[in-house]
Design an enzyme around this catalytic site. Structure first.
Site, short mmCIF file in Angstrom:
data_model
loop_
_atom_site.label_atom_id
_atom_site.label_comp_id
_atom_site.label_asym_id
_atom_site.label_seq_id
_atom_site.Cartn_x
_atom_site.Cartn_y
_atom_site.Cartn_z
N ARG A 46 9.45 9.39 -7.65
CA ARG A 46 9.31 7.99 -7.24
C ARG A 46 9.65 7.08 -8.42
O ARG A 46 9.15 7.26 -9.52
CB ARG A 46 7.85 7.77 -6.84
N PHE A 54 -1.04 6.72 3.06
CA PHE A 54 -1.75 7.10 1.83
C PHE A 54 -3.09 7.69 2.28
O PHE A 54 -3.81 7.08 3.07
CB PHE A 54 -1.97 5.85 0.97
N TYR A 78 -3.93 -3.79 -8.63
CA TYR A 78 -3.55 -3.12 -9.89
C TYR A 78 -2.13 -2.54 -9.86
O TYR A 78 -1.69 -1.96 -10.84
CB TYR A 78 -4.56 -2.03 -10.27
N LYS A 79 -1.41 -2.70 -8.75
CA LYS A 79 -0.04 -2.20 -8.67
C LYS A 79 0.91 -3.34 -9.05
O LYS A 79 0.94 -3.76 -10.20
CB LYS A 79 0.21 -1.60 -7.30
N ASP A 109 -2.14 -2.62 5.38
CA ASP A 109 -2.45 -2.22 4.01
C ASP A 109 -1.27 -2.65 3.15
O ASP A 109 -0.16 -2.13 3.30
CB ASP A 109 -2.66 -0.69 3.96
C1 LIG Z 1 -2.77 2.80 -3.93
C2 LIG Z 1 -3.17 2.78 -2.50
C3 LIG Z 1 -4.52 2.82 -2.12
C4 LIG Z 1 -5.59 2.97 -3.16
O1 LIG Z 1 -6.85 2.67 -2.67
P1 LIG Z 1 -8.07 2.57 -3.69
O2 LIG Z 1 -9.24 2.34 -2.84
O3 LIG Z 1 -7.75 1.47 -4.66
O4 LIG Z 1 -8.16 3.87 -4.44
C5 LIG Z 1 -4.81 2.72 -0.76
N1 LIG Z 1 -3.83 2.62 0.17
C6 LIG Z 1 -2.53 2.61 -0.18
C7 LIG Z 1 -1.47 2.49 0.87
C8 LIG Z 1 -2.16 2.70 -1.53
O5 LIG Z 1 -0.87 2.71 -1.86
#
Ligand SMILES: *Cc1c(COP(=O)(O)O)cnc(C)c1O
Length: 416
Positions: free
Chosen positions: A375, A129, A226-227, A201
């Site tokens: 997705r 990501f 939040y996921k 992560d």
């Molecule tokens: C959703 C996601 C993020 C989001 O990071 P934020 O700091 O909350 O914007 C980071 N890493 C991964 C792998 C994600 O899926």
């Protein structure tokens, strides 16, 4: 031949079927995007109202003590600890995943630099990501001490890249695009064998996949609430630092919330013992409070049941797509093997963006990620097997009748 009747039979014996009652979702919606923004626990409205109208309006400043605002990041952290194999006092809920990555990466590099000046390589995934890559790039450039980001793809390239120059490895437990799940224990051991430290992560695995951070002897973890944890839009993230590392050094965003005695208002920073030192400044209490609603629902269902249902549903989704949409050029990029599959299914199609828009117009909400990836997130707490059946029927109909091919479904908003 899979049938609607068969899907209903699966629902009839699903031990988690009743959990759906705890979530508020719009009518006529099949929500397959809980891996991006989890649905709202019903309890969140009352909690939000209590925080705003009682704790803020009536209790005002006394809430820091009276309503436990001060300890909220660690109290909720202790609940989240239970779904990631962490111990009490090892998890804080604070800031964002991006910011928390900055903090733990800095710590990992500091620990390594104290042992050896030779370790200058930070490994991450080419398909990570992007924010993870941006944070690593930002830190390496800002430190200006010769740190280099080395990109790899998959376990074989990781193994080949590991050597005595590697300081840290940042991996997404589940890849946000493909849904590939890294075997946490073996991968951690392989990195440790070369003296590297690993940062996991957990954004796309926390709340959907069994995680045992201490069992895997991992070094650091960060992740969104939040996921799959249903903490609410932009809710603060988790950060885990185990006892073996937490008191070895301070993290660089050394704000007063992480101070050993914050109300002494001292001139000099002294880090609090334990995970509290990973706090920086004043927390967003209203959104932090709602994280508790999401984790409380999760703690009513045990993780092995959630994982078992997730795999059964992704299996069903894949089998139905193969049965119903075989005559269309869909390429599945999610691994079939359970051991390396997260909780979403990704299908590639040249017109993936427009197909997703056509599905959304019918209340089947998935999302699109470049390039060409559709997705479909599977959230076992509020989806039924029948939902999966209907979602695939809509996909089949849209593909068979090319209903995606209208100008309205090709138009792109700012967020895709
Ligand atoms: C959703 C996601 C993020 C989001 O990071 P934020 O700091 O909350 O914007 C980071 N890493 C991964 C792998 C994600 O899926």
């Amino acid at each position: 031949m899979l049938t609607l009747e068969y899907c209903r039979q699966l629902d009839a014996v699903d031990p988690l079927a009743g959990m759906k009652q705890q979530f508020a979702l719009p009518d006529n919606t099949i929500y397959l995007d809980g891996n991006s923004l989890g649905a709202r626990p019903k309890s969140a409205s009352a909690r939000a109202q209590a925080v705003v109208e009682q704790e803020w309006q009536q209790d005002l400043i006394s809430s820091w003590n009276k309503n436990q605002w001060w300890n909220l990041p660690l109290n909720i952290g202790n609940k989240v600890a239970q779904v990631v194999g962490a111990k009490e006092g090892e998890v804080a809920i604070t800031d964002t995943t991006s910011t928390n990555l900055f903090k733990v990466l800095a710590t990992a590099l500091r620990i390594q630099s104290e042992a050896s000046s030779e370790r200058k390589i930070i490994i991450a995934e080419r398909e990570a990501f992007p924010t993870d890559l941006y944070i690593i790039q930002g830190m390496s450039e800002w430190l200006n001490q010769g740190y280099q980001l080395q990109l790899i793809s998959g376990p074989e390239e990781l193994q080949a890249a590991l050597n005595e120059q590697v300081a840290a490895v940042v991996l997404s437990h589940v890849n946000y695009r493909t849904g590939y799940l890294w075997p946490m224990q073996d991968t951690t051991a392989a990195i440790h064998a070369h003296g590297g430290l690993v940062i996991w992560d957990l954004c796309h695995s926390i709340g959907a996949v069994d995680i045992d951070l201490n069992g895997a002897d991992a070094d650091f973890a960060i992740g969104c609430t939040y996921k799959y944890l249903n903490g609410g839009p932009g809710a603060p993230a988790m950060v885990w630092v185990p006892a073996k590392h937490v008191n070895r050094c301070a993290q660089p965003l050394s704000g007063w919330w992480g101070h050993a005695q914050p109300f002494e208002m001292a001139t000099d920073y002294a880090p609090a013992a334990g995970i509290r030192r990973y706090l920086s400044g004043t927390q967003p209490i209203t959104s932090l409070a709602l994280v508790e609603c999401g984790i409380d629902v999760h703690l009513q269902a045990d993780m092995p049941k959630i994982r078992a249902k997730s795999l059964a549903m992704t299996d069903l989704f894949i089998a139905l797509v193969e049965q119903e949409c075989a005559n269309h050029p869909l390429e599945m990029i999610t691994p079939r093997e359970h051991a390396v599959r997260g909780s979403h299914v990704s299908l590639k199609h040249e017109h993936g963006f427009a197909i997703i828009q056509a599905l959304i117009a019918r209340g089947v909400i998935g999302d699109y990620r470049e390039p060409e990836v559709m997705r479909f997130g599977i959230t076992p707490l509020y989806l039924s097997f029948e939902d999966v059946w209907h979602a695939v029927q809509h996909l089949k109909d849209i593909l068979d009748n090319k209903t995606w091919d209208t100008p309205e479904f090709h138009r792109r908003g700012e967020v895709t």
